[in-house]
Design an enzyme around this catalytic site. Structure first.
Site, PDB file in Angstrom:
ATOM      1  N   ASP A 140      49.026   1.347  15.305  1.00  0.00           N
ATOM      2  CA  ASP A 140      48.255   0.681  16.360  1.00  0.00           C
ATOM      3  C   ASP A 140      47.365  -0.363  15.702  1.00  0.00           C
ATOM      4  OD1 ASP A 140      47.858   1.495  19.520  1.00  0.00           O
ATOM      5  OD2 ASP A 140      46.170   0.332  18.749  1.00  0.00           O
ATOM      6  N   ASP A 173      48.379  -5.081  12.733  1.00  0.00           N
ATOM      7  CA  ASP A 173      48.539  -5.972  13.875  1.00  0.00           C
ATOM      8  C   ASP A 173      49.956  -6.534  13.852  1.00  0.00           C
ATOM      9  OD1 ASP A 173      48.534  -7.997  15.745  1.00  0.00           O
ATOM     10  OD2 ASP A 173      46.559  -8.777  15.172  1.00  0.00           O
ATOM     11  N   ASN A 192      57.374  -0.971  20.553  1.00  0.00           N
ATOM     12  CA  ASN A 192      56.750  -0.808  21.861  1.00  0.00           C
ATOM     13  C   ASN A 192      55.692  -1.869  22.145  1.00  0.00           C
ATOM     14  OD1 ASN A 192      55.495   0.816  24.190  1.00  0.00           O
ATOM     15  ND2 ASN A 192      53.852   0.827  22.674  1.00  0.00           N
ATOM     16  N   SER A 237      61.083  -4.320  29.950  1.00  0.00           N
ATOM     17  CA  SER A 237      60.401  -4.140  31.240  1.00  0.00           C
ATOM     18  C   SER A 237      61.393  -4.203  32.391  1.00  0.00           C
ATOM     19  CB  SER A 237      59.358  -5.248  31.424  1.00  0.00           C
ATOM     20  OG  SER A 237      58.864  -5.219  32.751  1.00  0.00           O
ATOM     21  N   TYR A 251      56.277 -13.650  31.151  1.00  0.00           N
ATOM     22  CA  TYR A 251      56.452 -12.260  30.682  1.00  0.00           C
ATOM     23  C   TYR A 251      57.878 -11.793  30.925  1.00  0.00           C
ATOM     24  CZ  TYR A 251      55.856  -7.131  30.559  1.00  0.00           C
ATOM     25  OH  TYR A 251      55.981  -5.787  30.291  1.00  0.00           O
ATOM     26  N   LEU A 308      51.509   3.957  34.918  1.00  0.00           N
ATOM     27  CA  LEU A 308      50.056   3.805  35.074  1.00  0.00           C
ATOM     28  C   LEU A 308      49.309   4.005  33.755  1.00  0.00           C
ATOM     29  CD1 LEU A 308      48.020   3.047  37.180  1.00  0.00           C
ATOM     30  CD2 LEU A 308      47.787   5.461  37.779  1.00  0.00           C
ATOM     31  N   THR A 309      49.465   3.048  32.850  1.00  0.00           N
ATOM     32  CA  THR A 309      48.693   3.070  31.603  1.00  0.00           C
ATOM     33  C   THR A 309      47.344   2.402  31.872  1.00  0.00           C
ATOM     34  OG1 THR A 309      49.638   0.961  30.935  1.00  0.00           O
ATOM     35  CG2 THR A 309      50.803   2.938  30.227  1.00  0.00           C
TER      36      THR A 309
HETATM   37  N1  LIG Z   1      52.719   0.058  31.668  1.00  0.00           N
HETATM   38  C1  LIG Z   1      53.723  -0.490  32.348  1.00  0.00           C
HETATM   39  O1  LIG Z   1      53.794  -0.464  33.600  1.00  0.00           O
HETATM   40  C2  LIG Z   1      54.858  -1.152  31.599  1.00  0.00           C
HETATM   41  C3  LIG Z   1      56.018  -1.463  32.312  1.00  0.00           C
HETATM   42  C4  LIG Z   1      57.071  -2.070  31.647  1.00  0.00           C
HETATM   43  C5  LIG Z   1      56.969  -2.340  30.297  1.00  0.00           C
HETATM   44  N2  LIG Z   1      55.831  -2.040  29.625  1.00  0.00           N
HETATM   45  C6  LIG Z   1      55.782  -2.351  28.186  1.00  0.00           C
HETATM   46  O2  LIG Z   1      55.452  -1.170  27.491  1.00  0.00           O
HETATM   47  C7  LIG Z   1      54.746  -1.512  26.292  1.00  0.00           C
HETATM   48  C8  LIG Z   1      53.465  -0.688  26.210  1.00  0.00           C
HETATM   49  O3  LIG Z   1      52.695  -0.925  27.364  1.00  0.00           O
HETATM   50  P1  LIG Z   1      51.490   0.050  27.766  1.00  0.00           P
HETATM   51  O4  LIG Z   1      51.248  -0.172  29.215  1.00  0.00           O
HETATM   52  O5  LIG Z   1      51.730   1.421  27.245  1.00  0.00           O
HETATM   53  O6  LIG Z   1      50.288  -0.623  26.942  1.00  0.00           O
HETATM   54  P2  LIG Z   1      48.842  -0.029  26.584  1.00  0.00           P
HETATM   55  O7  LIG Z   1      47.945  -1.197  26.636  1.00  0.00           O
HETATM   56  O8  LIG Z   1      48.516   1.185  27.394  1.00  0.00           O
HETATM   57  O9  LIG Z   1      48.986   0.457  25.062  1.00  0.00           O
HETATM   58  C9  LIG Z   1      49.369  -0.463  24.089  1.00  0.00           C
HETATM   59  C10 LIG Z   1      48.882   0.003  22.720  1.00  0.00           C
HETATM   60  O10 LIG Z   1      49.360  -0.970  21.775  1.00  0.00           O
HETATM   61  C11 LIG Z   1      48.294  -1.369  20.938  1.00  0.00           C
HETATM   62  N3  LIG Z   1      48.527  -2.749  20.534  1.00  0.00           N
HETATM   63  C12 LIG Z   1      48.346  -3.867  21.296  1.00  0.00           C
HETATM   64  N4  LIG Z   1      48.655  -4.974  20.589  1.00  0.00           N
HETATM   65  C13 LIG Z   1      49.025  -4.541  19.366  1.00  0.00           C
HETATM   66  C14 LIG Z   1      49.433  -5.221  18.183  1.00  0.00           C
HETATM   67  N5  LIG Z   1      49.488  -6.556  18.151  1.00  0.00           N
HETATM   68  N6  LIG Z   1      49.757  -4.476  17.095  1.00  0.00           N
HETATM   69  C15 LIG Z   1      49.683  -3.125  17.119  1.00  0.00           C
HETATM   70  N7  LIG Z   1      49.278  -2.429  18.223  1.00  0.00           N
HETATM   71  C16 LIG Z   1      48.958  -3.133  19.319  1.00  0.00           C
HETATM   72  C17 LIG Z   1      47.043  -1.217  21.779  1.00  0.00           C
HETATM   73  O11 LIG Z   1      45.886  -1.065  20.970  1.00  0.00           O
HETATM   74  C18 LIG Z   1      47.367   0.042  22.598  1.00  0.00           C
HETATM   75  O12 LIG Z   1      46.939   1.217  21.939  1.00  0.00           O
HETATM   76  C19 LIG Z   1      54.533  -3.030  26.344  1.00  0.00           C
HETATM   77  O13 LIG Z   1      55.540  -3.671  25.590  1.00  0.00           O
HETATM   78  C20 LIG Z   1      54.715  -3.365  27.822  1.00  0.00           C
HETATM   79  O14 LIG Z   1      55.159  -4.680  28.030  1.00  0.00           O
HETATM   80  C21 LIG Z   1      54.763  -1.451  30.242  1.00  0.00           C
END
Ligand SMILES: NC(=O)c1ccc[n+]([C@@H]2O[C@H](COP(=O)([O-])OP(=O)(O)OC[C@H]3O[C@@H](n4cnc5c(N)ncnc54)[C@H](O)[C@@H]3O)[C@@H](O)[C@H]2O)c1
Length: 276
Positions: free
Chosen positions: A40, A66, A93, A149, A162, A196-197
């Site tokens: 992370d 990062d 991810n 997605s 996106y 729902l994150t």
């Molecule tokens: N939540 C949704 O509805 C949804 C739907 C479709 C796709 N996604 C995809 O799922 C993935 C995760 O989404 P989420 O909702 O769990 O996000 P989130 O924001 O809940 O968690 C993301 C995590 O990644 C970390 N992070 C962010 N940028 C980073 C970087 N540059 N390097 C290392 N770590 C990093 C953050 O600190 C966080 O802990 C994303 O690719 C998102 O596009 C999410």
């Protein structure tokens, strides 16, 4: 005979695993027996999830990095390999959800928006995949899983950059699968629907989320653990004939024709924007 998924002996890296979908995938891979490296951007998050896994008797390491930084990605992949003694599973991810910085009409997206979103989704994912594939090719193969997605499966109004950036990853998966298959590397994407994150909860109002549920055939959002289970199956031997595909996991949302196509319910959108 009971069918179980056994990932013991496997070595997995999950990027952005300190929260949300990545965290849940990491927990499930560890429960199936894999060693897991938790990456992370925020060190405390990575350490906290690694601790959670260790408390469940799993083996986990935390590596803060990062993923927007190419050199940091190379370091992350090498360090994961060193800590676990291998890298047989990689889950890419990390991605940028623009809802957190505002959805907008196509004509309002400027050059910097496009460059930023393509960079943080397509380019970042490709460079993680490149570093992982290089190691896997010289170490007997593996599985690379991208999180894209459900927005890639249908038009995505007000979310053009996106959805295009994530759709490009779905395509990249098929090309990588052809190139890397002969070296024993499978490449797959999962395309989740609304989950729902924290990021999603901050971006959408309750009303918008209720609309999403009402217009989805299974009348639900995707649960985090459903993505953990799916990822565990896809990286396992049970799915060994699957490569080059993106798997839609969205409770049927891609079938829906009633999804709201405006900015209503997006936090921060002005009343003028919501009626466009
Ligand atoms: N939540 C949704 O509805 C949804 C739907 C479709 C796709 N996604 C995809 O799922 C993935 C995760 O989404 P989420 O909702 O769990 O996000 P989130 O924001 O809940 O968690 C993301 C995590 O990644 C970390 N992070 C962010 N940028 C980073 C970087 N540059 N390097 C290392 N770590 C990093 C953050 O600190 C966080 O802990 C994303 O690719 C998102 O596009 C999410």
């Amino acid at each position: 005979m009971a069918v179980t998924i056994d990932l013991s002996g496997e070595t997995a890296l999950v990027t952005g695993a300190g929260a949300g979908i990545g965290r849940e995938i990491a927990l499930w891979l560890a429960r199936a027996g894999a060693q897991v490296t938790i990456n992370d951007l925020i060190e405390e998050r990575a350490e906290s999830v690694a601790l959670e896994i260790q408390e469940e008797s799993g083996v986990a390491y935390a590596v803060a990095a990062d993923c927007r930084d190419d050199k940091a990605v190379d370091m992350l992949v090498e360090e994961s390999f060193r800590l676990m003694g291998g890298l047989s599973i990689a889950v890419n991810n990390v991605g940028m959800i623009p809802a957190s910085r505002g959805l907008k009409p196509f004509i309002d997206y400027q050059g910097d928006d496009w460059r930023d979103i393509i960079d943080q989704n397509l380019t970042l994912s490709a460079l993680c995949g490149r570093a992982e594939a290089e190691l896997m090719v010289s170490n007997g193969g593996g599985v690379i899983l991208f999180v894209t997605s459900g927005e890639t499966t249908r038009p995505s109004p007000y979310n053009s950059a996106y959805s295009a950036s994530k759709a490009a990853i779905n395509h990249l998966v098929s090309t990588m699968a052809v190139e890397l298959g002969p070296s024993g590397v499978r490449v797959i994407a999962i395309a989740p629907g609304t989950t729902l994150t924290e990021t999603v909860a901050a971006a959408f109002t309750e009303e918008r989320l209720e609309q999403i549920v009402a217009s989805t055939p299974l009348r639900k959002m995707v649960e985090h653990d459903e993505l953990g289970r799916l990822a565990t199956f896809l990286v396992s031997d049970l799915a060994r004939c699957i490569t080059g595909q993106f798997i839609i996991a969205d409770a049927g949302a891609f079938l829906s024709r009633t999804r709201p196509g405006n900015l209503e319910g997006v936090r921060g959108a002005t009343s003028e924007e919501t009626t466009k």
